[in-house]
Design an enzyme around this catalytic site. Structure first.
Site, PDB file in Angstrom:
ATOM      1  CG  HIS A  86      66.344  90.683 -12.714  1.00 32.41           C
ATOM      2  ND1 HIS A  86      67.133  89.619 -12.325  1.00 32.41           N
ATOM      3  CD2 HIS A  86      66.440  91.603 -11.714  1.00 32.41           C
ATOM      4  CE1 HIS A  86      67.684  89.886 -11.152  1.00 32.41           C
ATOM      5  NE2 HIS A  86      67.273  91.073 -10.755  1.00 32.41           N
TER       6      HIS A  86
ATOM      7  NE  ARG B  47      65.820  91.980  -6.253  1.00 32.09           N
ATOM      8  CZ  ARG B  47      64.802  91.819  -7.094  1.00 32.09           C
ATOM      9  NH1 ARG B  47      63.650  91.381  -6.635  1.00 32.09           N
ATOM     10  NH2 ARG B  47      64.919  92.096  -8.375  1.00 32.09           N
TER      11      ARG B  47
ATOM     12  CE1 TYR C  83      70.993  86.568  -6.815  1.00 32.12           C
ATOM     13  CE2 TYR C  83      69.980  87.294  -8.852  1.00 32.12           C
ATOM     14  CZ  TYR C  83      70.328  87.545  -7.543  1.00 32.12           C
ATOM     15  OH  TYR C  83      70.042  88.746  -6.965  1.00 32.12           O
TER      16      TYR C  83
ATOM     17  CG  HIS D 293      69.420  93.808  -2.711  1.00 36.39           C
ATOM     18  ND1 HIS D 293      68.242  94.419  -3.106  1.00 36.39           N
ATOM     19  CD2 HIS D 293      70.013  93.377  -3.858  1.00 36.39           C
ATOM     20  CE1 HIS D 293      68.139  94.371  -4.422  1.00 36.39           C
ATOM     21  NE2 HIS D 293      69.189  93.745  -4.902  1.00 36.39           N
TER      22      HIS D 293
ATOM     23  CE  LYS E 191      65.430  98.779  -9.472  1.00 30.58           C
ATOM     24  NZ  LYS E 191      66.852  98.626  -9.844  1.00 30.58           N
TER      25      LYS E 191
ATOM     26  NE  ARG F 251      64.245  95.685  -7.780  1.00 29.67           N
ATOM     27  CZ  ARG F 251      63.543  95.191  -8.787  1.00 29.67           C
ATOM     28  NH1 ARG F 251      62.216  95.104  -8.681  1.00 29.67           N
ATOM     29  NH2 ARG F 251      64.123  94.796  -9.904  1.00 29.67           N
TER      30      ARG F 251
END
Length: 298
Positions: free
Chosen positions: A268, A245, A277, A242, A173, A150
């Protein structure tokens, strides 16, 4: 301490959310507080029926479905926190349902388009007379496409997070760390930047940051956004940070990578997030089939 302040502190300290995410929570919960003030209620005594009125109030504001879903999720999390902290004995949000969001497929460039974008971002790392700042820009885009990181993760990168084994240590994150391999092309661009450019930038202001601006400070998210926008404009492509990514994930899936490996590389928490995806790839297969099979065309 006020309940909202306690909740935001909980999100920051215990869940390790970033400043940007905390800012989004604060903004969303401010809308909730605005509604509560209008009906003269507090988070401690608002009822399930009044939360139904909150939904009506939100809909009257013409928020997008994605914004509505985010606000409702923030409110549900906040009210559940109050129960856990014994500030309330019940959770009035149990029947508060967010709107269903349509599945949106990520926009990914083709591999040829990515190559054009990378070339537009800066010179080949072997170019001895290249503009140093454009060498830096090329290294940033190469690394983003190679790692799927990111933009916030690229901004926060420090020098010691590029490992000797050709791995990148990424802080994702919730302060979760993951290791991502760096491709040979990205490594060449990164080496050119680290050897020929960064020493001249860092000499002005000492910094552990990987990517520096002309003043020697850490490069910002906005600056990287502008770098990518400029490269996209040069080759007539609509791109954002993004986008790279999305391309990273889509091209891995198209190349046969297991979805759980891609999940790990992207950082994730759930494989369900990564599975979108695979829908991109299926969509591509359908398009190829329609165009190529003699009995598929009308």
């Amino acid at each position: 301490m006020e309940p909202l302040d306690s909740y935001l502190r909980h999100l920051s300290v215990e869940r390790g959310l970033s400043k940007n995410t905390l800012s989004a929570y604060r903004s969303d919960l401010a809308k909730y507080q605005e509604f509560l003030d209008s009906i003269k209620r507090s988070v401690k005594d608002v009822s399930a029926i009044e939360l139904g009125d909150f939904l009506i109030w939100l809909n009257s504001k013409d928020f997008k479905s994605s914004s509505l879903a985010r606000i409702i999720a923030a409110v549900r999390g906040f009210q559940k926190f109050l129960v856990l902290e014994d500030i309330r004995t019940d959770d009035p949000t149990q029947k508060l349902k967010p709107p269903k969001l349509p599945k949106r497929l990520p926009k990914a460039l083709s591999q040829d388009q990515v190559l054009k974008l990378l070339s537009a971002s800066g010179p080949d790392p072997e170019d001895e007379v290249a503009d140093p700042i454009r060498l830096r820009d090329r290294a940033i885009l190469e690394l983003m496409y190679s790692s799927g990181a990111r933009v916030s993760e690229i901004v926060s990168l420090d020098l010691d997070e590029v490992m000797d084994q050709g791995l990148l240590r990424v802080k994702g994150k919730g302060s979760k760390e993951r290791f991502v391999p760096i491709g040979s092309y990205a490594m060449r661009s990164l080496d050119a930047y680290l050897i020929r450019v960064r020493p001249h930038l860092v000499a002005k202001v000492g910094s552990p940051a990987m990517f520096l601006n002309k003043r020697g400070g850490r490069l910002s998210r906005q600056s990287i956004w502008e770098i990518i926008q400029k490269a996209g404009a040069e080759c007539n492509l609509e791109v954002s940070p993004h986008t790279l990514r999305h391309c990273f994930a889509t091209h891995l899936i198209e190349g046969g990578a297991d979805v759980r490996v891609v999940q790990e590389l992207l950082g994730h928490a759930s494989v369900a997030t990564t599975q979108i995806y695979t829908l991109v790839t299926v969509d591509t297969l359908r398009e190829v089939y329609r165009n190529a099979h003699p009995r598929a065309r009308r």
